[in-house]
Design a protein around this motif. Structure first.
Motif, mmCIF file in Angstrom:
data_model
loop_
_atom_site.group_PDB
_atom_site.id
_atom_site.type_symbol
_atom_site.label_atom_id
_atom_site.label_comp_id
_atom_site.label_asym_id
_atom_site.label_seq_id
_atom_site.Cartn_x
_atom_site.Cartn_y
_atom_site.Cartn_z
ATOM 1 N N UNK A 1 41.664 -25.328 -147.680
ATOM 2 C CA UNK A 1 41.477 -26.290 -146.589
ATOM 3 C C UNK A 1 40.045 -26.802 -146.651
ATOM 4 N N UNK A 2 39.886 -28.104 -146.556
ATOM 5 C CA UNK A 2 38.567 -28.709 -146.664
ATOM 6 C C UNK A 2 38.017 -28.926 -145.260
ATOM 7 N N UNK A 3 36.964 -28.206 -144.955
ATOM 8 C CA UNK A 3 36.318 -28.319 -143.651
ATOM 9 C C UNK A 3 34.941 -28.931 -143.821
ATOM 10 N N UNK A 4 34.508 -29.669 -142.814
ATOM 11 C CA UNK A 4 33.151 -30.215 -142.840
ATOM 12 C C UNK A 4 32.156 -29.092 -142.604
ATOM 13 N N UNK A 5 31.039 -29.146 -143.325
ATOM 14 C CA UNK A 5 29.972 -28.183 -143.108
ATOM 15 C C UNK A 5 29.278 -28.492 -141.790
ATOM 16 N N UNK A 6 28.868 -27.444 -141.094
ATOM 17 C CA UNK A 6 28.114 -27.593 -139.851
ATOM 18 C C UNK A 6 26.882 -26.722 -139.912
ATOM 19 N N UNK A 7 25.804 -27.198 -139.358
ATOM 20 C CA UNK A 7 24.600 -26.391 -139.224
ATOM 21 C C UNK A 7 24.600 -25.850 -137.806
ATOM 22 N N UNK A 8 24.513 -24.525 -137.687
ATOM 23 C CA UNK A 8 24.578 -23.894 -136.368
ATOM 24 C C UNK A 8 23.334 -23.040 -136.184
ATOM 25 N N UNK A 9 22.628 -23.249 -135.099
ATOM 26 C CA UNK A 9 21.473 -22.436 -134.735
ATOM 27 C C UNK A 9 21.910 -21.521 -133.607
ATOM 28 N N UNK A 10 21.866 -20.221 -133.858
ATOM 29 C CA UNK A 10 22.321 -19.276 -132.837
ATOM 30 C C UNK A 10 21.154 -18.699 -132.048
ATOM 31 N N UNK B 1 21.384 -20.595 -126.346
ATOM 32 C CA UNK B 1 22.745 -20.666 -125.813
ATOM 33 C C UNK B 1 23.477 -21.934 -126.226
ATOM 34 N N UNK B 2 22.762 -23.027 -126.394
ATOM 35 C CA UNK B 2 23.409 -24.304 -126.722
ATOM 36 C C UNK B 2 23.654 -24.460 -128.220
ATOM 37 N N UNK B 3 23.071 -23.605 -129.050
ATOM 38 C CA UNK B 3 23.237 -23.730 -130.491
ATOM 39 C C UNK B 3 22.439 -24.876 -131.077
ATOM 40 N N UNK B 4 21.387 -25.301 -130.376
ATOM 41 C CA UNK B 4 20.547 -26.404 -130.825
ATOM 42 C C UNK B 4 19.186 -25.842 -131.209
ATOM 43 N N UNK B 5 18.679 -26.243 -132.375
ATOM 44 C CA UNK B 5 17.389 -25.742 -132.838
ATOM 45 C C UNK B 5 16.244 -26.403 -132.082
ATOM 46 N N UNK B 6 15.319 -25.581 -131.594
ATOM 47 C CA UNK B 6 14.047 -26.062 -131.056
ATOM 48 C C UNK B 6 12.971 -25.084 -131.492
ATOM 49 N N UNK B 7 11.750 -25.568 -131.610
ATOM 50 C CA UNK B 7 10.637 -24.690 -131.957
ATOM 51 C C UNK B 7 10.459 -23.637 -130.867
#
Length: 178
Positions: free
Chosen positions: A26-35, A38-44
């Motif tokens: 199955x071909x899935x799109x790659x995702x970048x996940x920052x854990x 809580x929101x999974x969004x990268x911040x400094x």
């Protein structure tokens, strides 16, 4: 890459292992996940708060598989040695050097006998401490704080003993000579 090409490039046991890796169809799109938050969004800011406990308590970032070795790991990375000697020392302590016996256990078809003395199998312990030719070298270290020629220890135990009764300089000398 075809199976025949893999078999030509790798040892048979390696090719078999590679060919047994299950493939996903199955071909899935790659995702970048920052854990880190809580929101999974990268911040400094989130990185800072994640790293802060490691700075405040350095042992949290250390390898603590076996507690009695932890002081050696901490000290080893702060010795006044070239990086390649530190890496060699670490590999010697974890039996990760490409000695003949280690190569045989990894599937290489070679003679495990020590190439220097031709008597025992070339293990890390034998190659760095107890081979007759190596014992001649250790004999010249007259200020060694422990008896290196007592055939009771492996490399990590010798290093821990030197660290216990000797100085940082003694530990540096041990690893450089090894």
């Amino acid at each position: 890459m075809g199976a025949d090409r893999l078999r030509a490039l790798f040892y048979p046991f390696e090719a078999k292992t590679i060919l047994n890796i299950p493939l996903s169809y199955s071909i899935l799109d790659d995702n970048i996940i920052w854990v880190g938050n809580k929101r999974g969004v990268f911040t400094v800011k989130s990185t800072y708060y994640m790293a802060l406990p490691l700075v405040e308590e350095p042992s949290l970032g250390e390898c603590l598989i076996e507690d009695y070795k932890a002081p050696l790991w901490r000290k080893m990375w702060h010795l006044k040695l070239p990086a390649k000697v530190r890496i060699f020392a670490w590999k010697a302590c974890v039996n990760g050097l490409p000695t003949c016996l280690n190569m045989v256990t990894r599937g290489f078809d070679i003679d495990a006998t020590c190439p220097l003395c031709g008597k025992d199998g070339e293990s890390t312990k034998h190659a760095l401490l107890y081979c007759k030719k190596i014992c001649d070298v250790w004999w010249f270290w007259q200020t060694c704080p422990i008896n290196l020629l007592a055939k009771t220890s492996d490399v990590i135990n010798v290093a821990l003993r030197i660290m216990e009764v000797g100085t940082n300089h003694d530990l540096e000398i041990f690893f450089v000579i090894a």
